[in-house]
Scaffold this motif. Structure first.
Motif, mmCIF file in Angstrom:
data_model
loop_
_atom_site.group_PDB
_atom_site.id
_atom_site.type_symbol
_atom_site.label_atom_id
_atom_site.label_comp_id
_atom_site.label_asym_id
_atom_site.label_seq_id
_atom_site.Cartn_x
_atom_site.Cartn_y
_atom_site.Cartn_z
ATOM 1 N N LEU A 1 -21.367 26.236 49.535
ATOM 2 C CA LEU A 1 -20.564 26.164 48.605
ATOM 3 C C LEU A 1 -20.604 27.372 47.327
ATOM 4 O O LEU A 1 -20.016 27.055 46.393
ATOM 5 N N THR A 2 -21.942 27.789 47.613
ATOM 6 C CA THR A 2 -22.368 28.541 46.436
ATOM 7 C C THR A 2 -21.464 30.113 46.703
ATOM 8 O O THR A 2 -21.129 30.450 47.851
ATOM 9 N N ILE B 1 -16.205 24.519 54.101
ATOM 10 C CA ILE B 1 -16.590 23.272 54.890
ATOM 11 C C ILE B 1 -16.442 23.706 56.262
ATOM 12 O O ILE B 1 -17.153 23.447 57.183
ATOM 13 N N GLU C 1 -27.694 23.692 47.473
ATOM 14 C CA GLU C 1 -26.313 23.249 46.873
ATOM 15 C C GLU C 1 -26.337 24.065 45.536
ATOM 16 O O GLU C 1 -27.196 24.481 45.124
ATOM 17 N N ASP D 1 -20.501 18.773 42.419
ATOM 18 C CA ASP D 1 -21.331 18.204 43.400
ATOM 19 C C ASP D 1 -20.783 18.490 44.862
ATOM 20 O O ASP D 1 -19.707 18.989 44.811
ATOM 21 N N THR D 2 -21.968 18.607 45.747
ATOM 22 C CA THR D 2 -21.197 18.855 47.203
ATOM 23 C C THR D 2 -20.535 17.764 47.294
ATOM 24 O O THR D 2 -21.163 16.486 47.233
ATOM 25 N N LYS E 1 -21.387 16.465 53.304
ATOM 26 C CA LYS E 1 -22.928 16.268 53.546
ATOM 27 C C LYS E 1 -22.635 15.200 54.851
ATOM 28 O O LYS E 1 -23.618 15.329 55.729
ATOM 29 N N TYR F 1 -32.209 19.312 51.483
ATOM 30 C CA TYR F 1 -31.235 19.613 50.593
ATOM 31 C C TYR F 1 -32.233 20.233 49.482
ATOM 32 O O TYR F 1 -33.290 19.592 49.055
#
Length: 365
Positions: free
Chosen positions: A237-238, A249, A271, A279-280, A285, A298
């Motif tokens: 997600l970065t 995703i 993350e 937040d992820t 997750k 993580y």
């Protein structure tokens, strides 16, 4: 209470004493000329050998793979010998260490790669992304990264071969295994993410095609050194260094399934970790946990308490603490005894010498 962090865990054929990971962090202290790991780096990593697992700073697999001044390589005999000094020091303290293997692709400047033009999945510049070059002082000089050219299929095959050889070199240098850097906007990430890959051949377009380079590199490394010595780092997600995916995703759940099928020993998820980052999602997750059956690590903004919770919830098997390890060489001991953590000096992260690298005291000292 941090009991779960101190449960032993199997990583391939190794028994790790705790679930605390020192993740890869660029420190830019390699000896020049030649980008060679040195005694200073050996002392730095050995001080932190109480981590269950140490992953080295990003280590370029070729001259073209280098993104920043003074980062170490692992493609010459001198570089392999330099890293052997480091791994011997870590093993003497009872530690386990993997080498993070790195090709930056477009995130570089000709000054760092012998005057040549960077290479990438496509001829798309990482807009506004800066790297640092050697400007003749011991402080990094920041410049904008250069526009890359699109790699030919022959060049892709050549780089796959460089990754394979780098994995062999890492084992020769005494590492216990390797971590493939497929995160943070570097070369493999440039193939995976839809907005940095405009190819129309078998390496672009569909999700299957965009994952092909990752798959070929991982398969070559497994063939060379065995799946139980290969880990992979992803950053779903970065948007670091300008890589963005339209459906992260979907993309990264598919990547996790692919890597699970290859039987790699661990998957390391970076993350989003800046202070106001989202937040992820917990559903994501859970999807990654379902997709990947090996050791799941993580990293990103974890405290001992949130790390403990992630382990107890079964979402992760190990937790990486980045910046806390810079200033706390005895981090596991401090966590176990609920001792205060020192904060690092950001001015000494990159370049320089012993100051800000090996002069942080243990809590007892």
């Amino acid at each position: 209470m941090t009991a779960a962090l101190f449960n032993p865990i199997k990583l391939g054929d190794r028994e790790l004493t705790n679930r605390i990971v020192m993740p890869p962090m660029t420190r830019s202290r390699a000896s020049q000329p030649g980008d060679v790991a040195n005694d200073l780096m050996a002392q730095y990593y050995a001080q932190r050998a109480s981590a269950g697992l140490i992953v080295s700073e990003g280590t370029q697999i070729s001259e073209m793979g280098k993104g920043y001044a003074w980062t170490p390589g692992i493609y010459t005999p001198e570089q392999i010998a330099g890293w052997r000094t480091v791994t011997d020091a870590v093993h003497a303290k009872g530690g386990t260490m993997f080498a993070q293997l790195w090709h930056v692709g477009r995130v570089t400047h000709p000054d760092n790669i012998g005057g040549r033009q960077p290479i990438s999945s496509s001829a798309i510049q990482a807009e506004g992304v800066k790297v640092f070059v050697d400007n003749g002082t011991d402080a990094p000089g920041f410049v904008l990264s250069a526009k890359p050219r699109e790699m030919t299929v022959d060049e892709i095959k050549e780089v796959v071969g460089e990754y394979r050889q780098a994995a062999l070199n890492a084992i020769e240098a005494g590492f216990d295994g390797i971590e493939l850097h497929a995160a943070n906007g570097y070369l493999i990430n440039q193939f995976i993410d839809s907005e940095s890959n405009a190819r129309t051949d078998e390496y672009g377009g569909s999700l299957e095609n965009r994952l092909r380079f990752l798959d070929e590199v991982v398969s070559a490394m497994i063939d060379a050194i065995g799946a139980d010595r290969v880990g992979v780092r992803l950053a779903p997600l970065t948007t670091l260094n300008g890589t963005v995916d339209a459906n992260p995703i979907e993309t990264y759940t598919a990547a996790a399934k692919l890597l699970n099928a290859r039987g790699i020993v661990y998957l390391h998820i970076a993350e989003v970790d800046w202070d106001d980052a989202p937040d992820t999602p917990i559903e994501f997750k859970r999807a990654l946990r379902e997709a990947f059956k090996g050791v799941l690590i993580y990293a990103g903004r974890y405290t001992p308490q949130s790390a403990e919770q992630a382990l107890q919830d079964g979402l992760a098997d190990m937790i990486a603490f980045g910046r806390p390890f810079v200033a706390n060489p005895d981090l596991p001991e401090r966590i176990k005894n609920n001792q205060s953590l020192a904060t690092h000096d950001p001015n000494t992260l990159f370049g320089g010498g012993a100051k800000g690298l090996i002069d942080y005291p243990t809590f007892s000292a």
